[in-house]
Enzyme design. Structure first.
Site, PDB file in Angstrom:
ATOM      1  N   GLY A  33     -33.845   0.739  13.070  1.00 47.87           N
ATOM      2  CA  GLY A  33     -32.696   1.296  13.782  1.00 47.87           C
ATOM      3  C   GLY A  33     -32.803   2.810  13.873  1.00 47.87           C
ATOM      4  N   GLU A 107     -35.530  -7.785   7.868  1.00 50.27           N
ATOM      5  CA  GLU A 107     -34.744  -6.865   7.023  1.00 50.27           C
ATOM      6  C   GLU A 107     -34.262  -7.595   5.776  1.00 50.27           C
ATOM      7  OE1 GLU A 107     -31.806  -5.683   9.881  1.00 50.27           O
ATOM      8  OE2 GLU A 107     -32.875  -3.840  10.385  1.00 50.27           O
TER       9      GLU A 107
HETATM   10  O1  DER Z   1     -30.279  -3.891  13.173  1.00 48.98           O
HETATM   11  C1  DER Z   1     -29.990  -3.400  12.073  1.00 48.98           C
HETATM   12  O2  DER Z   1     -29.651  -4.077  11.064  1.00 48.98           O
HETATM   13  C2  DER Z   1     -29.956  -1.901  11.970  1.00 48.98           C
HETATM   14  O3  DER Z   1     -30.113  -1.493  10.643  1.00 48.98           O
HETATM   15  C3  DER Z   1     -28.620  -1.475  12.510  1.00 48.98           C
HETATM   16  O4  DER Z   1     -27.665  -2.242  11.892  1.00 48.98           O
HETATM   17  C4  DER Z   1     -28.317  -0.011  12.273  1.00 48.98           C
HETATM   18  O5  DER Z   1     -28.724   0.648  13.410  1.00 48.98           O
HETATM   19  P1  DER Z   1     -28.365   2.189  13.648  1.00 48.98           P
HETATM   20  O6  DER Z   1     -28.868   2.919  12.414  1.00 48.98           O
HETATM   21  O7  DER Z   1     -29.123   2.525  14.893  1.00 48.98           O
HETATM   22  O8  DER Z   1     -26.867   2.295  13.801  1.00 48.98           O
END
Ligand code: DER
Length: 223
Positions: A33, A107
């Site tokens: 992310g 994840e």
């Molecule tokens: O897809 C995921 O789980 C990512 O960690 C997301 O939840 C967080 O994305 P961001 O850091 O772009 O807000």
């Protein structure tokens, strides 16, 4: 302060937090992310302090390699000292909703292997109760309609994430209108639906430490 500035601050705080824990043979688990991307960029500054990484997505693996940071297959490492990743929502118990980036399965796998899970998030992710963010569920393609019907029985409104195929070749349903008062129970109930690969509730294994980027600075919360 913009949201990106908050994400950067929490990502930098994560590098500062994990650095003293790392030894020459340590493996760092790396999430997916935009916040995780800032973490990867800052992690490169200490890449001599640990052995290498395991990534939760092809995208993160490529970003790590672009910094010259070794990326290992999870099956070839003995353990993961710490996993650092973002979230779409976190409640006060550090139970999370993840999967906005469609990487939830890897994840959850990497988090399950990690001694410690450090979540990095800007303050917009902090909620009293999980569920405002539509819950991502990774599903075997042939089971999409079956799983959608079962999710409706659980009170959700599943929406097919058009045009997205995960790193594992599966599809995603985003489940709206859930008010998740019992995160562990719902995580287990969705896990039990035939055809579900993973759901984005991280409650059976919550974060151990949350670094929350706020306008007043980065705040640390422990489970
Ligand atoms: O897809 C995921 O789980 C990512 O960690 C997301 O939840 C967080 O994305 P961001 O850091 O772009 O807000």
């Amino acid at each position: 302060t913009t949201q990106d500035q908050l994400k950067r601050a929490t990502a930098r705080a994560a590098v500062e937090t994990i650095a003293p824990k790392l030894e020459a043979d340590s493996i760092v688990g790396v999430g997916t992310g935009s916040t995780a991307n800032f973490f990867i960029d800052y992690l490169a500054e200490i890449k001599g302090r640990f052995d290498g990484t395991v990534a939760s997505s092809e995208a993160s693996a490529e970003r790590l390699k672009s910094h010259g940071i070794p990326v290992y297959d999870l099956n070839s490492v003995d353990g993961i000292r710490v996993y650092v990743d973002g979230a779409d929502e976190t409640n006060p118990a550090l139970q999370l909703i993840k999967g906005g980036g469609a990487a939830l399965t890897r994840e959850k796998i990497v988090a399950a292997c990690a001694e410690e899970f450090v979540c990095i998030a800007d303050e917009s992710k902090w909620v009293p109760v999980l569920g405002s963010f539509p819950l991502p569920v990774e599903v075997i393609p042939m089971a999409r309609s079956l799983v959608a019907r079962e999710l409706v029985k659980l009170g959700g409104d599943p929406v097919y994430r058009q045009g997205v195929v995960t790193d594992n070749g599966n599809v995603i349903l985003d489940v709206h209108n859930l008010e998740i008062m019992e995160p562990v129970a719902l995580e287990e109930a969705i896990n039990n639906i035939t055809g579900v690969v993973t759901n984005g509730i991280f409650a059976l294994r919550p974060a151990d430490l949350l670094l929350l980027g706020t306008a007043a600075g980065v705040k640390a919360f422990s489970a």
